[in-house]
Motif scaffolding. Structure first.
Motif, PDB file in Angstrom:
ATOM      1  N   MET A 149       0.839  -1.158   0.000  1.00  0.00           N
ATOM      2  CA  MET A 149       0.000   0.000   0.000  1.00  0.00           C
ATOM      3  C   MET A 149       0.896   1.237   0.000  1.00  0.00           C
ATOM      4  O   MET A 149       1.929   1.257   0.652  1.00  0.00           O
ATOM      5  N   VAL A 150       0.486   2.243  -0.748  1.00  0.00           N
ATOM      6  CA  VAL A 150       1.276   3.463  -0.900  1.00  0.00           C
ATOM      7  C   VAL A 150       0.465   4.652  -0.411  1.00  0.00           C
ATOM      8  O   VAL A 150      -0.711   4.797  -0.750  1.00  0.00           O
ATOM      9  N   LEU A 151       1.110   5.501   0.368  1.00  0.00           N
ATOM     10  CA  LEU A 151       0.507   6.748   0.815  1.00  0.00           C
ATOM     11  C   LEU A 151       1.246   7.875   0.107  1.00  0.00           C
ATOM     12  O   LEU A 151       2.466   8.001   0.247  1.00  0.00           O
ATOM     13  N   GLU A 152       0.526   8.640  -0.679  1.00  0.00           N
ATOM     14  CA  GLU A 152       1.129   9.766  -1.398  1.00  0.00           C
ATOM     15  C   GLU A 152       0.695  11.065  -0.742  1.00  0.00           C
ATOM     16  O   GLU A 152      -0.486  11.250  -0.429  1.00  0.00           O
ATOM     17  N   LEU A 153       1.658  11.961  -0.562  1.00  0.00           N
ATOM     18  CA  LEU A 153       1.410  13.274   0.008  1.00  0.00           C
ATOM     19  C   LEU A 153       1.801  14.317  -1.023  1.00  0.00           C
ATOM     20  O   LEU A 153       2.957  14.376  -1.445  1.00  0.00           O
ATOM     21  N   TYR A 154       0.837  15.108  -1.446  1.00  0.00           N
ATOM     22  CA  TYR A 154       1.068  16.164  -2.436  1.00  0.00           C
ATOM     23  C   TYR A 154       1.174  17.488  -1.704  1.00  0.00           C
ATOM     24  O   TYR A 154       0.260  17.878  -0.979  1.00  0.00           O
ATOM     25  N   THR A 155       2.320  18.154  -1.893  1.00  0.00           N
ATOM     26  CA  THR A 155       2.609  19.391  -1.182  1.00  0.00           C
ATOM     27  C   THR A 155       3.160  20.426  -2.147  1.00  0.00           C
ATOM     28  O   THR A 155       3.378  20.146  -3.326  1.00  0.00           O
ATOM     29  N   GLN A 156       3.406  21.602  -1.585  1.00  0.00           N
ATOM     30  CA  GLN A 156       4.120  22.647  -2.321  1.00  0.00           C
ATOM     31  C   GLN A 156       4.930  23.461  -1.318  1.00  0.00           C
ATOM     32  O   GLN A 156       4.605  23.476  -0.133  1.00  0.00           O
ATOM     33  N   PRO A 157       5.984  24.107  -1.789  1.00  0.00           N
ATOM     34  CA  PRO A 157       6.805  24.912  -0.887  1.00  0.00           C
ATOM     35  C   PRO A 157       5.966  26.048  -0.277  1.00  0.00           C
ATOM     36  O   PRO A 157       5.022  26.529  -0.883  1.00  0.00           O
ATOM     37  N   PHE A 158       6.331  26.441   0.908  1.00  0.00           N
ATOM     38  CA  PHE A 158       5.708  27.569   1.606  1.00  0.00           C
ATOM     39  C   PHE A 158       4.237  27.332   1.930  1.00  0.00           C
ATOM     40  O   PHE A 158       3.442  28.261   1.968  1.00  0.00           O
ATOM     41  N   CYS A 159       3.871  26.098   2.160  1.00  0.00           N
ATOM     42  CA  CYS A 159       2.501  25.714   2.499  1.00  0.00           C
ATOM     43  C   CYS A 159       2.497  25.256   3.955  1.00  0.00           C
ATOM     44  O   CYS A 159       3.002  24.178   4.257  1.00  0.00           O
ATOM     45  N   ALA A 160       1.969  26.088   4.847  1.00  0.00           N
ATOM     46  CA  ALA A 160       1.962  25.746   6.273  1.00  0.00           C
ATOM     47  C   ALA A 160       1.176  24.464   6.567  1.00  0.00           C
ATOM     48  O   ALA A 160       1.661  23.605   7.315  1.00  0.00           O
ATOM     49  N   PRO A 161      -0.013  24.279   5.995  1.00  0.00           N
ATOM     50  CA  PRO A 161      -0.725  23.024   6.248  1.00  0.00           C
ATOM     51  C   PRO A 161       0.060  21.799   5.745  1.00  0.00           C
ATOM     52  O   PRO A 161      -0.066  20.712   6.310  1.00  0.00           O
ATOM     53  N   CYS A 162       0.872  21.982   4.713  1.00  0.00           N
ATOM     54  CA  CYS A 162       1.673  20.878   4.188  1.00  0.00           C
ATOM     55  C   CYS A 162       2.690  20.404   5.221  1.00  0.00           C
ATOM     56  O   CYS A 162       2.971  19.208   5.313  1.00  0.00           O
ATOM     57  N   VAL A 163       3.232  21.325   5.990  1.00  0.00           N
ATOM     58  CA  VAL A 163       4.192  20.971   7.035  1.00  0.00           C
ATOM     59  C   VAL A 163       3.506  20.089   8.069  1.00  0.00           C
ATOM     60  O   VAL A 163       4.044  19.055   8.468  1.00  0.00           O
ATOM     61  N   ARG A 164       2.303  20.460   8.485  1.00  0.00           N
ATOM     62  CA  ARG A 164       1.565  19.654   9.463  1.00  0.00           C
ATOM     63  C   ARG A 164       1.196  18.293   8.875  1.00  0.00           C
ATOM     64  O   ARG A 164       1.314  17.271   9.546  1.00  0.00           O
ATOM     65  N   ALA A 165       0.762  18.276   7.620  1.00  0.00           N
ATOM     66  CA  ALA A 165       0.402  17.008   6.969  1.00  0.00           C
ATOM     67  C   ALA A 165       1.621  16.098   6.869  1.00  0.00           C
ATOM     68  O   ALA A 165       1.525  14.881   7.084  1.00  0.00           O
ATOM     69  N   ARG A 166       2.764  16.667   6.569  1.00  0.00           N
ATOM     70  CA  ARG A 166       4.010  15.885   6.471  1.00  0.00           C
ATOM     71  C   ARG A 166       4.331  15.232   7.816  1.00  0.00           C
ATOM     72  O   ARG A 166       4.731  14.066   7.874  1.00  0.00           O
ATOM     73  N   GLN A 167       4.141  15.963   8.915  1.00  0.00           N
ATOM     74  CA  GLN A 167       4.392  15.417  10.244  1.00  0.00           C
ATOM     75  C   GLN A 167       3.448  14.248  10.545  1.00  0.00           C
ATOM     76  O   GLN A 167       3.874  13.224  11.084  1.00  0.00           O
ATOM     77  N   VAL A 168       2.181  14.398  10.184  1.00  0.00           N
ATOM     78  CA  VAL A 168       1.200  13.330  10.402  1.00  0.00           C
ATOM     79  C   VAL A 168       1.570  12.101   9.583  1.00  0.00           C
ATOM     80  O   VAL A 168       1.580  10.975  10.093  1.00  0.00           O
TER      81      VAL A 168
END
Length: 85
Positions: free
Chosen positions: A1-20
């Protein structure tokens, strides 16, 4: 199973999602995690209809099982992964 996280630079919610996502990956070692910068890989983001970040997708052999367009808690993401294990 693969979990993909789509982010972009300078995205505060992305930082929190990355931690989760990192925490869930620690708790579920069988889970493969891929992070995609939609600025660098804009064509892929466009193909998948990603218009805001973060986006989390759970895949099983390229079949999408889950798509979340917000920052889940660790427990929410663990429950979603466990539902499909």
């Amino acid at each position: 199973m693969v979990l993909e996280l789509y982010t972009q630079p300078f995205c505060a919610p992305c930082v929190r999602a990355r931690q989760v996502v990192r925490r869930v990956a620690e708790l579920v070692p069988a889970l493969e995690v891929r992070e995609v910068d939609v600025v660098a890989e804009w064509q892929l983001g466009r193909e998948l209809g990603i218009s805001s970040t973060p986006v989390i997708r759970l895949l099983d052999e390229d079949r999408q099982l889950l798509r979340a367009e917000s920052v889940p808690t660790v427990n929410q993401l663990l429950a979603a992964v466990a539902e499909h294990l």
